[in-house]
Write a protein that holds these residues in place. Sequence first.
Motif, PDB file in Angstrom:
ATOM      1  N   GLU A   1      21.536  -2.314  -3.855  1.00 36.74           N
ATOM      2  CA  GLU A   1      21.264  -1.606  -5.114  1.00 36.74           C
ATOM      3  C   GLU A   1      19.993  -0.760  -5.095  1.00 36.74           C
ATOM      4  OE1 GLU A   1      21.617  -4.426  -8.296  1.00 36.74           O
ATOM      5  OE2 GLU A   1      23.742  -4.752  -7.880  1.00 36.74           O
ATOM      6  N   PRO A   2      18.826  -1.295  -4.676  1.00 32.34           N
ATOM      7  CA  PRO A   2      17.630  -0.445  -4.688  1.00 32.34           C
ATOM      8  C   PRO A   2      17.698   0.688  -3.653  1.00 32.34           C
ATOM      9  CG  PRO A   2      17.094  -2.640  -3.857  1.00 32.34           C
ATOM     10  CD  PRO A   2      18.510  -2.680  -4.323  1.00 32.34           C
ATOM     11  N   VAL A   3      18.435   0.495  -2.578  1.00 25.10           N
ATOM     12  CA  VAL A   3      18.577   1.536  -1.555  1.00 25.10           C
ATOM     13  C   VAL A   3      19.475   2.652  -2.066  1.00 25.10           C
ATOM     14  CG1 VAL A   3      19.454   2.058   0.749  1.00 25.10           C
ATOM     15  CG2 VAL A   3      18.193  -0.074   0.355  1.00 25.10           C
ATOM     16  N   LEU A   4      20.644   2.279  -2.524  1.00 27.09           N
ATOM     17  CA  LEU A   4      21.644   3.275  -2.917  1.00 27.09           C
ATOM     18  C   LEU A   4      21.349   3.916  -4.277  1.00 27.09           C
ATOM     19  CD1 LEU A   4      24.822   1.447  -1.631  1.00 27.09           C
ATOM     20  CD2 LEU A   4      23.580   3.332  -0.561  1.00 27.09           C
ATOM     21  N   ALA A   5      20.444   3.331  -5.038  1.00 25.30           N
ATOM     22  CA  ALA A   5      20.119   3.878  -6.361  1.00 25.30           C
ATOM     23  C   ALA A   5      19.535   5.281  -6.279  1.00 25.30           C
ATOM     24  CB  ALA A   5      19.134   2.958  -7.085  1.00 25.30           C
ATOM     25  N   THR A   6      18.913   5.616  -5.154  1.00 25.24           N
ATOM     26  CA  THR A   6      18.280   6.933  -5.034  1.00 25.24           C
ATOM     27  C   THR A   6      19.030   7.869  -4.091  1.00 25.24           C
ATOM     28  OG1 THR A   6      16.824   6.203  -3.238  1.00 25.24           O
ATOM     29  CG2 THR A   6      15.989   5.985  -5.510  1.00 25.24           C
ATOM     30  N   ILE A   7      20.162   7.428  -3.544  1.00 24.37           N
ATOM     31  CA  ILE A   7      20.918   8.272  -2.611  1.00 24.37           C
ATOM     32  C   ILE A   7      22.127   8.857  -3.334  1.00 24.37           C
ATOM     33  CG2 ILE A   7      22.229   8.349  -0.457  1.00 24.37           C
ATOM     34  CD1 ILE A   7      20.458   6.053   0.544  1.00 24.37           C
ATOM     35  N   GLU A   8      22.147  10.177  -3.419  1.00 23.03           N
ATOM     36  CA  GLU A   8      23.258  10.871  -4.074  1.00 23.03           C
ATOM     37  C   GLU A   8      24.158  11.507  -3.019  1.00 23.03           C
ATOM     38  OE1 GLU A   8      22.088  13.678  -7.042  1.00 23.03           O
ATOM     39  OE2 GLU A   8      21.113  12.147  -8.268  1.00 23.03           O
ATOM     40  N   GLN A   9      25.469  11.350  -3.224  1.00 23.98           N
ATOM     41  CA  GLN A   9      26.427  11.939  -2.293  1.00 23.98           C
ATOM     42  C   GLN A   9      26.356  13.462  -2.378  1.00 23.98           C
ATOM     43  OE1 GLN A   9      30.347  10.213  -2.386  1.00 23.98           O
ATOM     44  NE2 GLN A   9      31.271  12.050  -1.529  1.00 23.98           N
ATOM     45  N   ARG A  10      26.218  14.113  -1.225  1.00 26.36           N
ATOM     46  CA  ARG A  10      26.142  15.578  -1.161  1.00 26.36           C
ATOM     47  C   ARG A  10      27.346  16.184  -0.445  1.00 26.36           C
ATOM     48  NH1 ARG A  10      22.580  15.769  -4.986  1.00 26.36           N
ATOM     49  NH2 ARG A  10      20.414  15.563  -4.378  1.00 26.36           N
ATOM     50  N   ARG A  11      27.865  15.475   0.530  1.00 28.74           N
ATOM     51  CA  ARG A  11      29.041  15.938   1.274  1.00 28.74           C
ATOM     52  C   ARG A  11      29.938  14.745   1.534  1.00 28.74           C
ATOM     53  NH1 ARG A  11      24.626  18.600   3.300  1.00 28.74           N
ATOM     54  NH2 ARG A  11      24.755  20.852   3.355  1.00 28.74           N
ATOM     55  N   SER A  12      31.247  15.005   1.546  1.00 23.88           N
ATOM     56  CA  SER A  12      32.210  13.941   1.805  1.00 23.88           C
ATOM     57  C   SER A  12      33.119  14.370   2.943  1.00 23.88           C
ATOM     58  CB  SER A  12      33.037  13.668   0.546  1.00 23.88           C
ATOM     59  OG  SER A  12      34.010  12.694   0.825  1.00 23.88           O
ATOM     60  N   ARG A  13      33.517  13.440   3.755  1.00 22.27           N
ATOM     61  CA  ARG A  13      34.406  13.736   4.885  1.00 22.27           C
ATOM     62  C   ARG A  13      35.823  13.976   4.397  1.00 22.27           C
ATOM     63  NH1 ARG A  13      36.863  15.239   8.817  1.00 22.27           N
ATOM     64  NH2 ARG A  13      36.813  14.315  10.874  1.00 22.27           N
TER      65      ARG A  13
ATOM     66  N   VAL B   1       0.797  -1.235   0.000  1.00 24.44           N
ATOM     67  CA  VAL B   1       0.000   0.000   0.000  1.00 24.44           C
ATOM     68  C   VAL B   1       0.829   1.285   0.000  1.00 24.44           C
ATOM     69  CG1 VAL B   1      -1.935  -1.130   1.117  1.00 24.44           C
ATOM     70  CG2 VAL B   1      -0.259   0.106   2.515  1.00 24.44           C
ATOM     71  N   SER B   2       2.133   1.187   0.136  1.00 20.01           N
ATOM     72  CA  SER B   2       2.942   2.398   0.277  1.00 20.01           C
ATOM     73  C   SER B   2       3.365   3.044  -1.031  1.00 20.01           C
ATOM     74  CB  SER B   2       4.186   2.108   1.125  1.00 20.01           C
ATOM     75  OG  SER B   2       3.826   1.811   2.445  1.00 20.01           O
ATOM     76  N   ALA B   3       3.341   2.367  -2.148  1.00 17.15           N
ATOM     77  CA  ALA B   3       3.755   2.927  -3.439  1.00 17.15           C
ATOM     78  C   ALA B   3       5.122   3.608  -3.308  1.00 17.15           C
ATOM     79  CB  ALA B   3       2.710   3.899  -3.972  1.00 17.15           C
ATOM     80  N   LEU B   4       6.111   2.833  -2.962  1.00 18.66           N
ATOM     81  CA  LEU B   4       7.446   3.364  -2.663  1.00 18.66           C
ATOM     82  C   LEU B   4       8.237   3.701  -3.919  1.00 18.66           C
ATOM     83  CD1 LEU B   4       8.412   0.801   0.102  1.00 18.66           C
ATOM     84  CD2 LEU B   4       7.419   3.071   0.410  1.00 18.66           C
ATOM     85  N   GLU B   5       8.781   4.899  -3.952  1.00 21.56           N
ATOM     86  CA  GLU B   5       9.693   5.285  -5.020  1.00 21.56           C
ATOM     87  C   GLU B   5      11.144   5.141  -4.568  1.00 21.56           C
ATOM     88  OE1 GLU B   5       8.921   8.987  -6.975  1.00 21.56           O
ATOM     89  OE2 GLU B   5       6.776   8.792  -6.651  1.00 21.56           O
ATOM     90  N   CYS B   6      11.324   4.946  -3.269  1.00 21.87           N
ATOM     91  CA  CYS B   6      12.652   4.727  -2.702  1.00 21.87           C
ATOM     92  C   CYS B   6      12.492   3.754  -1.538  1.00 21.87           C
ATOM     93  CB  CYS B   6      13.276   6.051  -2.239  1.00 21.87           C
ATOM     94  SG  CYS B   6      12.387   6.832  -0.858  1.00 21.87           S
ATOM     95  N   ARG B   7      13.582   3.330  -0.949  1.00 20.94           N
ATOM     96  CA  ARG B   7      13.544   2.355   0.135  1.00 20.94           C
ATOM     97  C   ARG B   7      13.758   2.978   1.514  1.00 20.94           C
ATOM     98  NH1 ARG B   7      10.693  -1.287  -1.277  1.00 20.94           N
ATOM     99  NH2 ARG B   7      11.506  -2.531   0.415  1.00 20.94           N
ATOM    100  N   CYS B   8      13.805   4.298   1.602  1.00 22.12           N
ATOM    101  CA  CYS B   8      14.135   4.974   2.860  1.00 22.12           C
ATOM    102  C   CYS B   8      13.203   4.590   4.006  1.00 22.12           C
ATOM    103  CB  CYS B   8      14.149   6.477   2.663  1.00 22.12           C
ATOM    104  SG  CYS B   8      15.477   7.049   1.574  1.00 22.12           S
ATOM    105  N   ILE B   9      11.916   4.564   3.779  1.00 21.23           N
ATOM    106  CA  ILE B   9      10.949   4.260   4.837  1.00 21.23           C
ATOM    107  C   ILE B   9      11.132   2.844   5.370  1.00 21.23           C
ATOM    108  CG2 ILE B   9       9.102   3.457   3.308  1.00 21.23           C
ATOM    109  CD1 ILE B   9       8.494   5.608   6.387  1.00 21.23           C
TER     110      ILE B   9
END
Length: 161
Positions: free
Chosen positions: A97-109, A74-82
């Motif tokens: 793969e399905p988790v990281l496919a939608t996560i873009e690096q924004r800051r690096s240590r 019932v959630s109609a997920l476009e990402c796996r975050c929830i």
Amino acid sequence: MTRPISDPALADLWRFVRDDAEVGAFEQWVYARSDELESRPGKQSALEVLAADFRSPEAVARVKEVLREYAERVSALECRCITLPTVAVIDMGEESEPVLATIEQRRSRGEPFWWLWCGECTRCGQWWLVGQEERQRRRVLLAPNQWRRSDGACRDQRVAA
């Protein structure tokens, strides 16, 4: 961008399924909403959940399986975050793969901490602190919802406030 889950009951189900809610508290939640539960996953699934012995790890695992199937449907997920707990360890490869496919690096240590970076989900806006462990072929994802910084970095947006 996907909107966070706005249905409070569905958000509660996800918290339990992903191990971010205590079993005892969720058991009380289930009994308080028994009528509503019948109309959500269906009578047979609701009966299985209501009849479960929440003191048994096996029964709790089965309840989570039943509720995850319903929540996924019932959630109609476009990402796996929830679906990920506040601290998630996922194996690299098919699981990641399905988790990281939608996560873009924004800051690096940066060096010498090349393995640590902060990324944002391009679908729901959830920020993740990511630590890559290549020696054991794992990635650790942390949803640092307690780190609400003024610049918005690393905020938890999986569930609408």
